[in-house]
Design a protein around this motif. Structure first.
Motif, PDB file in Angstrom:
ATOM      1  N   ILE A  56       5.873  12.066   3.466  1.00 43.16           N
ATOM      2  CA  ILE A  56       5.720  10.981   4.326  1.00 43.16           C
ATOM      3  C   ILE A  56       6.086   9.944   3.959  1.00 43.16           C
ATOM      4  CG2 ILE A  56       5.170  10.251   1.588  1.00 43.16           C
ATOM      5  CD1 ILE A  56       2.322   9.797   2.133  1.00 43.16           C
ATOM      6  N   ASP A  57       7.775   9.932   3.110  1.00 45.26           N
ATOM      7  CA  ASP A  57       8.631   9.065   3.150  1.00 45.26           C
ATOM      8  C   ASP A  57       9.895   8.895   4.874  1.00 45.26           C
ATOM      9  OD1 ASP A  57       7.554   7.458   1.929  1.00 45.26           O
ATOM     10  OD2 ASP A  57       7.857   8.523   0.242  1.00 45.26           O
ATOM     11  N   GLU A  58       9.322  10.304   5.166  1.00 45.06           N
ATOM     12  CA  GLU A  58       9.983  10.724   6.615  1.00 45.06           C
ATOM     13  C   GLU A  58      11.321  10.876   5.831  1.00 45.06           C
ATOM     14  OE1 GLU A  58       9.726  10.665  10.156  1.00 45.06           O
ATOM     15  OE2 GLU A  58       7.546  10.414   9.289  1.00 45.06           O
ATOM     16  N   VAL A  59      11.855  11.188   4.833  1.00 43.70           N
ATOM     17  CA  VAL A  59      13.245  12.509   4.167  1.00 43.70           C
ATOM     18  C   VAL A  59      13.192  13.777   5.144  1.00 43.70           C
ATOM     19  CG1 VAL A  59      14.189  12.858   1.928  1.00 43.70           C
ATOM     20  CG2 VAL A  59      13.218  10.580   2.616  1.00 43.70           C
ATOM     21  N   ALA A  69      10.385  30.901  -7.340  1.00 36.87           N
ATOM     22  CA  ALA A  69       9.470  30.210  -7.164  1.00 36.87           C
ATOM     23  C   ALA A  69       8.674  31.193  -6.449  1.00 36.87           C
ATOM     24  CB  ALA A  69       9.545  28.559  -6.275  1.00 36.87           C
ATOM     25  N   MET A  70       9.427  31.140  -5.395  1.00 33.80           N
ATOM     26  CA  MET A  70       8.712  32.712  -4.263  1.00 33.80           C
ATOM     27  C   MET A  70       7.794  33.324  -4.652  1.00 33.80           C
ATOM     28  SD  MET A  70      11.195  32.552  -0.976  1.00 33.80           S
ATOM     29  CE  MET A  70      10.797  34.049  -0.097  1.00 33.80           C
ATOM     30  N   LEU A  71       9.059  34.514  -6.339  1.00 36.91           N
ATOM     31  CA  LEU A  71       8.584  35.238  -6.865  1.00 36.91           C
ATOM     32  C   LEU A  71       6.801  35.289  -7.769  1.00 36.91           C
ATOM     33  CD1 LEU A  71      11.221  36.636  -7.715  1.00 36.91           C
ATOM     34  CD2 LEU A  71       9.838  37.952  -6.666  1.00 36.91           C
ATOM     35  N   GLU A  72       7.102  33.695  -8.116  1.00 38.73           N
ATOM     36  CA  GLU A  72       6.226  33.546  -9.219  1.00 38.73           C
ATOM     37  C   GLU A  72       4.992  33.619  -7.942  1.00 38.73           C
ATOM     38  OE1 GLU A  72       5.544  33.382 -12.298  1.00 38.73           O
ATOM     39  OE2 GLU A  72       7.909  34.458 -12.539  1.00 38.73           O
ATOM     40  N   THR A  73       4.661  32.845  -6.939  1.00 41.50           N
ATOM     41  CA  THR A  73       3.784  31.576  -6.291  1.00 41.50           C
ATOM     42  C   THR A  73       3.127  32.312  -4.653  1.00 41.50           C
ATOM     43  OG1 THR A  73       5.280  30.310  -5.435  1.00 41.50           O
ATOM     44  CG2 THR A  73       4.063  29.878  -7.648  1.00 41.50           C
ATOM     45  N   GLY A  74       3.885  33.577  -4.480  1.00 43.65           N
ATOM     46  CA  GLY A  74       3.798  34.033  -3.198  1.00 43.65           C
ATOM     47  C   GLY A  74       4.377  33.304  -2.541  1.00 43.65           C
ATOM     48  N   LEU A  75       4.489  32.271  -1.985  1.00 41.61           N
ATOM     49  CA  LEU A  75       4.758  30.607  -1.427  1.00 41.61           C
ATOM     50  C   LEU A  75       6.044  31.093  -0.392  1.00 41.61           C
ATOM     51  CD1 LEU A  75       2.917  27.769  -3.123  1.00 41.61           C
ATOM     52  CD2 LEU A  75       2.146  29.160  -1.953  1.00 41.61           C
ATOM     53  N   THR A  76       6.179  30.574   0.279  1.00 45.21           N
ATOM     54  CA  THR A  76       7.137  30.839   1.664  1.00 45.21           C
ATOM     55  C   THR A  76       8.682  29.216   0.806  1.00 45.21           C
ATOM     56  OG1 THR A  76       6.569  29.453   3.062  1.00 45.21           O
ATOM     57  CG2 THR A  76       6.049  31.211   3.406  1.00 45.21           C
ATOM     58  N   PRO A  77       9.544  29.614   1.555  1.00 46.80           N
ATOM     59  CA  PRO A  77      10.277  28.554   1.165  1.00 46.80           C
ATOM     60  C   PRO A  77      10.072  26.992   1.880  1.00 46.80           C
ATOM     61  CG  PRO A  77      11.694  30.687   1.553  1.00 46.80           C
ATOM     62  CD  PRO A  77       9.931  30.611   1.600  1.00 46.80           C
ATOM     63  N   GLN A  78       9.481  26.928   2.544  1.00 44.11           N
ATOM     64  CA  GLN A  78       8.518  26.169   3.103  1.00 44.11           C
ATOM     65  C   GLN A  78       7.483  25.438   2.629  1.00 44.11           C
ATOM     66  OE1 GLN A  78       9.663  24.024   6.191  1.00 44.11           O
ATOM     67  NE2 GLN A  78       8.069  22.621   5.677  1.00 44.11           N
ATOM     68  N   GLU A  79       6.739  25.650   2.507  1.00 44.40           N
ATOM     69  CA  GLU A  79       5.685  26.120   1.471  1.00 44.40           C
ATOM     70  C   GLU A  79       5.941  25.282   0.345  1.00 44.40           C
ATOM     71  OE1 GLU A  79       2.106  28.932   3.621  1.00 44.40           O
ATOM     72  OE2 GLU A  79       4.001  29.517   1.632  1.00 44.40           O
ATOM     73  N   ILE A  80       6.902  25.994  -0.313  1.00 49.57           N
ATOM     74  CA  ILE A  80       7.523  25.614  -1.730  1.00 49.57           C
ATOM     75  C   ILE A  80       7.829  24.421  -1.775  1.00 49.57           C
ATOM     76  CG2 ILE A  80       9.206  25.609  -3.327  1.00 49.57           C
ATOM     77  CD1 ILE A  80       8.497  28.772  -3.171  1.00 49.57           C
ATOM     78  N   ALA A  81       8.811  24.093  -0.509  1.00 51.75           N
ATOM     79  CA  ALA A  81       9.401  22.705  -0.400  1.00 51.75           C
ATOM     80  C   ALA A  81       8.020  21.323  -0.224  1.00 51.75           C
ATOM     81  CB  ALA A  81       9.895  22.415   1.129  1.00 51.75           C
ATOM     82  N   GLU A  82       7.224  21.780   0.619  1.00 53.46           N
ATOM     83  CA  GLU A  82       5.695  20.762   0.931  1.00 53.46           C
ATOM     84  C   GLU A  82       5.139  20.638  -0.654  1.00 53.46           C
ATOM     85  OE1 GLU A  82       3.526  22.759   3.694  1.00 53.46           O
ATOM     86  OE2 GLU A  82       4.585  22.700   5.227  1.00 53.46           O
ATOM     87  N   LYS A  83       5.520  21.854  -1.781  1.00 51.54           N
ATOM     88  CA  LYS A  83       4.587  20.985  -2.429  1.00 51.54           C
ATOM     89  C   LYS A  83       5.346  20.560  -3.615  1.00 51.54           C
ATOM     90  CE  LYS A  83       1.567  24.897  -3.274  1.00 51.54           C
ATOM     91  NZ  LYS A  83       0.623  24.274  -3.305  1.00 51.54           N
ATOM     92  N   VAL A  84       7.032  20.157  -3.261  1.00 49.43           N
ATOM     93  CA  VAL A  84       7.876  19.675  -4.336  1.00 49.43           C
ATOM     94  C   VAL A  84       7.943  18.597  -3.813  1.00 49.43           C
ATOM     95  CG1 VAL A  84      10.333  19.085  -5.095  1.00 49.43           C
ATOM     96  CG2 VAL A  84       9.065  21.664  -4.874  1.00 49.43           C
ATOM     97  N   ALA A  85       7.013  18.063  -2.336  1.00 48.88           N
ATOM     98  CA  ALA A  85       6.902  17.137  -1.961  1.00 48.88           C
ATOM     99  C   ALA A  85       6.496  15.828  -2.061  1.00 48.88           C
ATOM    100  CB  ALA A  85       7.467  17.295  -0.242  1.00 48.88           C
TER     101      ALA A  85
END
Length: 100
Positions: A54-57, A84-100
């Motif tokens: 959201i902050d353009e980072v 995180a991928m193993l635990e959640t089944g999410l992609t790296p992109q999805e994990i990064a979006e959740k971290v953000a």
């Protein structure tokens, strides 16, 4: 004592193994000291993490900064993204979006 069918001197084999182990440990110590923020961000990009928050980072920066703030960056971003991928089944992109 065990006798080699190939005529190997097991004292020399043990010495060679110890030398190889010491070399490997020295190389690993050297490599460990060179993990940098830039390297970890590059790994994020290789995992196809892209976009900005959201902050353009850039999301690779967000993920790496998060790990750095937690004091665990030296373990490597791949360790955390992979788990995180193993635990959640999410992609790296999805994990990064959740971290953000």
């Amino acid at each position: 004592m065990f006798k080699s069918k190939l005529g190997l001197d097991f004292k020399k084999v043990d010495k060679a193994r110890n030398l190889a182990k010491n070399i490997a440990l020295d190389v690993q110590k050297f490599v460990d000291s060179y993990t940098t923020v830039a390297v970890e961000r590059t790994i994020c990009r290789l995992l196809e993490i892209d976009g900005v928050n959201i902050d353009e980072v850039p999301l690779p920066n967000v993920v790496v900064d998060h790990l750095k703030d937690k004091g665990v960056l030296s373990e490597g971003v791949m360790y955390f993204i992979g788990n995180a991928m193993l635990e959640t089944g999410l992609t790296p992109q999805e994990i990064a979006e959740k971290v953000a």
